[in-house]
Design a protein around this motif. Structure first.
Motif, PDB file in Angstrom:
ATOM      1  N   LYS A 180      31.758  33.276  48.113  1.00 20.15           N
ATOM      2  CA  LYS A 180      30.705  33.886  48.922  1.00 20.15           C
ATOM      3  C   LYS A 180      30.655  35.397  48.708  1.00 20.15           C
ATOM      4  CE  LYS A 180      31.063  30.265  52.315  1.00 20.15           C
ATOM      5  NZ  LYS A 180      31.458  29.855  53.652  1.00 20.15           N
ATOM      6  N   LYS A 181      31.740  35.987  48.221  1.00 23.66           N
ATOM      7  CA  LYS A 181      31.788  37.427  47.959  1.00 23.66           C
ATOM      8  C   LYS A 181      31.332  37.775  46.549  1.00 23.66           C
ATOM      9  CE  LYS A 181      35.634  38.316  51.109  1.00 23.66           C
ATOM     10  NZ  LYS A 181      37.012  38.818  51.191  1.00 23.66           N
ATOM     11  N   PHE A 238      38.767  42.033  44.143  1.00 22.97           N
ATOM     12  CA  PHE A 238      38.580  41.622  45.531  1.00 22.97           C
ATOM     13  C   PHE A 238      39.352  40.339  45.756  1.00 22.97           C
ATOM     14  CE2 PHE A 238      35.139  39.775  43.110  1.00 22.97           C
ATOM     15  CZ  PHE A 238      34.933  38.526  43.643  1.00 22.97           C
ATOM     16  N   VAL A 269      39.838  36.601  48.000  1.00 24.60           N
ATOM     17  CA  VAL A 269      39.175  35.550  48.762  1.00 24.60           C
ATOM     18  C   VAL A 269      40.210  34.506  49.159  1.00 24.60           C
ATOM     19  CG1 VAL A 269      36.919  35.849  47.667  1.00 24.60           C
ATOM     20  CG2 VAL A 269      38.527  34.237  46.705  1.00 24.60           C
ATOM     21  N   ASP A 281      35.824  41.342  39.578  1.00 26.64           N
ATOM     22  CA  ASP A 281      34.378  41.169  39.533  1.00 26.64           C
ATOM     23  C   ASP A 281      33.891  41.114  38.090  1.00 26.64           C
ATOM     24  OD1 ASP A 281      31.505  41.903  39.520  1.00 26.64           O
ATOM     25  OD2 ASP A 281      31.833  42.048  41.675  1.00 26.64           O
ATOM     26  N   GLU A 306      37.130  29.811  50.543  1.00 24.09           N
ATOM     27  CA  GLU A 306      35.885  30.510  50.218  1.00 24.09           C
ATOM     28  C   GLU A 306      35.419  30.252  48.788  1.00 24.09           C
ATOM     29  OE1 GLU A 306      35.643  34.687  51.605  1.00 24.09           O
ATOM     30  OE2 GLU A 306      37.681  34.328  52.316  1.00 24.09           O
TER      31      GLU A 306
END
Length: 63
Positions: free
Chosen positions: A15-16, A42, A44, A35, A48
């Motif tokens: 979702k991110k 990041f 998660v 990313d 997720e």
């Protein structure tokens, strides 16, 4: 997908955003991703992660 199916270098969606797995913390079931666009990291939770067969590793070849 099971937690044990996740491995470093795998491409995952969440979702991110989507990214490449750089680290896996088995004790907290947290997955750290880089990313795909800007290489920012990041984290998660395993829950997720979106199981999407359209998220491919760079090594995959398309015909």
């Amino acid at each position: 997908m099971e937690f044990n199916d996740i491995h470093i270098g795998m491409r995952c969606g969440s979702k991110k955003g989507s990214g490449t797995v750089t680290w896996i913390d088995g004790s907290t079931r947290t997955i750290y991703l880089a990313d795909t666009c800007n290489n920012n990291n990041f984290e998660v939770e395993f829950e997720e992660i979106i199981e999407d067969p359209q998220v491919h590793n760079r090594e995959d070849t398309f015909y």
